[in-house]
Write an enzyme that holds these catalytic residues in place. Structure first.
Site, PDB file in Angstrom:
ATOM      1  N   LEU A 174      77.435  74.146  86.771  1.00 20.44           N
ATOM      2  CA  LEU A 174      76.547  74.521  85.679  1.00 20.44           C
ATOM      3  C   LEU A 174      75.157  73.992  85.969  1.00 20.44           C
ATOM      4  CD1 LEU A 174      76.480  75.545  82.586  1.00 20.44           C
ATOM      5  CD2 LEU A 174      76.577  73.100  82.053  1.00 20.44           C
ATOM      6  N   CYS A 175      74.166  74.888  85.971  1.00 20.73           N
ATOM      7  CA  CYS A 175      72.768  74.469  86.114  1.00 20.73           C
ATOM      8  C   CYS A 175      72.016  74.913  84.851  1.00 20.73           C
ATOM      9  CB  CYS A 175      72.153  75.051  87.386  1.00 20.73           C
ATOM     10  SG  CYS A 175      71.967  76.851  87.378  1.00 20.73           S
ATOM     11  N   ASP A 176      70.701  74.944  84.894  1.00 23.05           N
ATOM     12  CA  ASP A 176      69.921  75.313  83.711  1.00 23.05           C
ATOM     13  C   ASP A 176      70.087  76.780  83.322  1.00 23.05           C
ATOM     14  OD1 ASP A 176      68.636  72.876  82.965  1.00 23.05           O
ATOM     15  OD2 ASP A 176      67.374  73.069  84.734  1.00 23.05           O
TER      16      ASP A 176
END
Length: 151
Positions: A91-93
């Site tokens: 999960l990133c931005d």
């Protein structure tokens, strides 16, 4: 030693190749996978986590140290990272850097690697669980990305 020539590739080409090697999950699909035992690794920076929040139960390993915390043979591997056959979701931005990062984990031999389409932004907008990040004091004996999952 001879000079090795590399063919230049665009970011779009690299992303397309990486997307073809991993599983891309919607936020709700990622939540279902978590409920079924997948490990969600949050690769966002501390500042973004403090600003926007966290996914409770996710493991925080910043992108800058991801390879060292997940490589099976690394002496700096996070002890909470599971075996190569355990599903891992990054999960990133906004769901961009997680694509390339997940492709690296695939190179390490992880069989079930994916990411969250739209990242934390879409996770939050989908109304999925979000908590507040706790400030952790940095300690020389506890390098970044070595802690347990978020509460």
């Amino acid at each position: 030693m001879g000079t090795r020539v590399f063919e230049r590739r665009t970011l779009a080409e690299l992303l397309a190749e990486a997307e073809g090697r991993i599983s891309r999950l919607s936020p709700s699909e990622a939540q279902t996978a978590r409920e079924n035992g997948a490990l969600l690794i949050d690769i966002r920076s501390d500042s973004n986590r403090f600003r926007d929040g966290i996914v409770p139960g996710s493991l925080h390993i910043p992108r800058t140290v991801l390879e060292w915390r997940t490589a099976p043979e690394s002496e700096f591997r996070n002890p909470y990272v599971d075996d190569l056959d355990h599903q891992i979701i990054l999960l990133c931005d906004h769901g961009c850097s997680s694509v390339l990062a997940a492709a690296v984990l695939k190179e390490f031999g992880y069989l079930w690697v994916g990411d969250v389409i739209g990242g934390f932004s879409d996770w939050r907008d989908a109304g999925l669980p979000v908590g507040r990040a706790r400030r952790r004091r940095s300690r020389p004996d506890k390098p970044a990305g070595m802690g347990p999952p978020d509460p």
